[in-house]
Write an enzyme that holds these catalytic residues in place. Structure first.
Site, short mmCIF file in Angstrom:
data_model
loop_
_atom_site.label_atom_id
_atom_site.label_comp_id
_atom_site.label_asym_id
_atom_site.label_seq_id
_atom_site.Cartn_x
_atom_site.Cartn_y
_atom_site.Cartn_z
N GLU A 190 0.83 -1.20 0.05
CA GLU A 190 0.04 -0.06 0.08
C GLU A 190 1.07 1.35 -0.07
O GLU A 190 0.42 2.49 0.65
CB GLU A 190 -0.97 0.04 0.90
CG GLU A 190 -1.68 -1.21 1.27
CD GLU A 190 -2.58 -1.52 -0.23
OE1 GLU A 190 -2.79 -0.53 -0.68
OE2 GLU A 190 -2.97 -2.50 -0.47
N GLY A 191 2.10 1.12 -0.74
CA GLY A 191 2.85 2.37 -0.80
C GLY A 191 3.96 2.29 0.45
O GLY A 191 3.75 2.18 1.71
#
Length: 585
Positions: free
Chosen positions: A437-438
């Site tokens: 998610e980054g």
């Protein structure tokens, strides 16, 4: 190994004493009947599910893992039945919109439930967690027809969700993706391409699996401006809206991973799969960020949950394990919790977990305010706080969660390295939260490059002012000495923020400062909340209040001083870092 203990007592302390949950809910239309008693009764039931149903599957699921045979994914034994129990009990729709069959309860309850699920079984929690994020995206961006068809089934948990962004040559830089979408005469699209690292890409729970896929339309602009978002189901809905014919998509492989073995992380092949546009053409990344921001907050809570579970197990072990003699040499063997370094490790984990939970609840209340408050100005301010804190929660919670898992493993000594004690699984599972998610470096750049400059820095300044007001009002003789060093750290953070904003056009300077700045920001935020919790735990009427007082003092005297070194590093010459890297590599 002792069983996980749900965080009900902590939730009660935060909702009743620290944040006045009842008053917050009374100000939100539709939530007037939601109070602390109702919240705790719901969370108690959720905690029972975590302890009785999914925690017992955590180790076996890790050891068995998922299988791919003849194109079908099989999850570890017990997981599908556990999911059906979870769904039938209504947990999938806890905060789902009532108009689509959800319970419409506040996100504050959802986040506390998510923490307990993550503590008990991180792999399991990804199934409903990703579905929730997909629901958010469809709710905000899809057409009315798509909402009507998909949301009731996804909110109920009958159908699950996944997001398909990453490709082998397009990770953080999604502008490089090559998956394509060809329009059809009936308004649908044929999606062709391969995606990797797709969590919950397939499962054996029954029902449908709804993929949100980024792809390019013919003639689309290069880079991120040419990306569109499509809803691509595993099974095409029939005339009655039920899962019908299999779509042209398949699992090419399962990723072999360091952790979360019970979670099917798939290589997905879309071979002309039928999908429907979500949002506007060419603005797919804007729509997907709704899901990504939701998932970033969720992943932060995963880190919090892992740290809490690991710290609990380490504290229980340290009370029972007998090794060495007492500090004065008069007794032995003694429980290892009597040894100073073990106490340091346990207190570090406890101080980070409890403060993280407090920040999570405060942020969740802001999310509920942003969604439901009748005053537009109040909604806007709350939404700004959530945007500001999203990268902090994702990165700091997962960094601190991993650090706590490692410290907790260390408490076990050699036993922590052995599978049967479960600690090495916490370390392996926690590691992914810093990556997906980054990555946390990306979160730090998001904070300094996008979130700090919001409204020319006004959002951050409002948050700082809120903290300063609380700290300056902490006048109790026992609390003022705790508030003062946090106030000094806040002043340093404000000054450092101005420095970071002053170099906003220099990407090298921002990149060199970003990770240290995010940790600085998080530590000061934790200190602020520790002062609030210490103040609300006077007098020390219960063991929980005593624990809060001790943890507050430990955090402020032992962990908060890290901010001085962080400030120095942030202000260091970025050009010097570049030269050092050039010389070293």
């Amino acid at each position: 190994m002792t069983a996980y203990i749900p965080i009900i007592d902590d939730a009660q302390f935060l909702l009743s004493d620290v944040f006045d949950f009842n008053a917050s809910m009374a100000a939100l239309p539709g939530c007037e009947e939601v109070d602390t008693d109702l919240a705790l009764s719901i969370l108690e039931e959720g905690g029972k599910f975590c302890v009785e149903v999914i925690e017992p599957l955590n180790r076996s699921g890790d050891e068995t893992g998922c299988r791919l045979e003849n194109g079908q994914v099989t999850t570890p034994p017990g997981l599908a039945a556990a999911y059906q129990t979870f769904r039938e009990a209504g947990w999938c729709g806890l905060s789902g919109a009532a108009e689509y069959g959800g319970q419409g309860l506040p996100l504050t309850l959802q986040i506390l439930l998510n923490e307990m699920v993550s503590s008990a079984n991180l792999s399991f929690g990804l199934f409903p967690g990703l579905t929730h994020g997909a629901v958010e995206t469809i709710s905000h961006h899809a057409s009315p027809d798509l909402k009507a068809l998909y949301l009731p089934r996804m909110i109920s948990g009958e159908w699950t969700g996944a997001m398909a962004l990453t490709e082998s040559s397009a990770g953080t830089d999604l502008g490089l993706l090559t998956s394509r979408a060809e329009p059809l005469d009936d308004g649908s699209y044929r999606i062709t391409g391969t995606k990797i690292f797709i969590s919950s890409g397939d499962q054996d729970f029954g029902g449908n699996i709804v993929h949100l896929v980024l792809a390019r339309l013919p003639g689309a602009a290069p880079g991120v401006k040419g990306i569109s978002l499509f809803l691509v189901p595993k099974f095409l809905p029939d005339a009655n809206g039920e899962a019908g014919e299999r779509n042209s998509m398949s699992v090419g492989a399962l990723e072999h991973k360091m952790g979360i073995h019970a979670q099917p992380t798939c290589v997905m092949n879309y071979d002309g799969a039928i999908g429907w546009l979500v949002g506007e053409a060419g603005r797919g990344l804007n729509a997907m960020f709704t899901m990504m921001n939701s998932e970033r907050l969720f992943v932060g809570i995963q880190g919090l949950g892992i740290g809490e579970a690991a710290n609990q197990k380490a504290a229980a072990y340290a009370r029972e394990r007998l090794q060495g003699r007492s500090a004065d040499g008069s007794r032995g063997p003694v429980a290892i919790i009597e040894h100073a370094d073990v106490r340091r490790m346990l207190l570090t984990g406890r101080a980070l977990s409890d403060a993280g939970r407090a920040l999570a609840v405060w942020t969740a209340l802001q999310m509920d305010t942003a969604a439901m408050h009748p005053d537009a100005a109040v909604r806007q301010q709350a939404d700004g706080f959530v945007a500001l804190l999203t990268p902090v929660i994702k990165a700091a919670f997962t960094d601190f969660g991993f650090e706590t898992a490692v410290l907790s493993q260390q408490v076990f000594g050699g036993h922590g390295y052995i599978r049967e004690w479960g600690m090495e699984q916490y370390v392996r599972d926690a590691r992914i939260t810093q990556i997906y998610e980054g990555t946390n470096g990306v979160q730090a750049m998001d904070l300094v490059g996008r979130k700090l400059p919001m409204e020319n820095g006004a959002v951050a300044q409002r948050f700082f002012a809120l903290m300063r007001k609380d700290l300056e009002q902490a006048s109790h003789p026992e609390i003022a000495p705790l508030a003062q060093p946090v106030l000094q750290a806040l002043q340093a953070l404000e000054s450092t923020t101005m420095h970071v904003l002053s170099v906003a056009r220099d990407l090298n300077a921002l990149g060199a400062a970003a990770t240290d700045y995010l940790r600085f920001f998080a530590l000061v935020s934790y200190g602020w909340l520790w002062v609030r919790m210490a103040e609300k735990s006077l007098p020390r009427a219960t063991p929980l209040h005593q624990r809060k007082q001790a943890s507050a003092r430990f955090f402020i005297t032992r962990l908060l001083p890290q901010t001085a070194a962080l400030e120095q590093a942030i202000r260091a010459d970025a050009a010097d870092l570049a030269q050092l890297a050039a010389d070293a590599f």
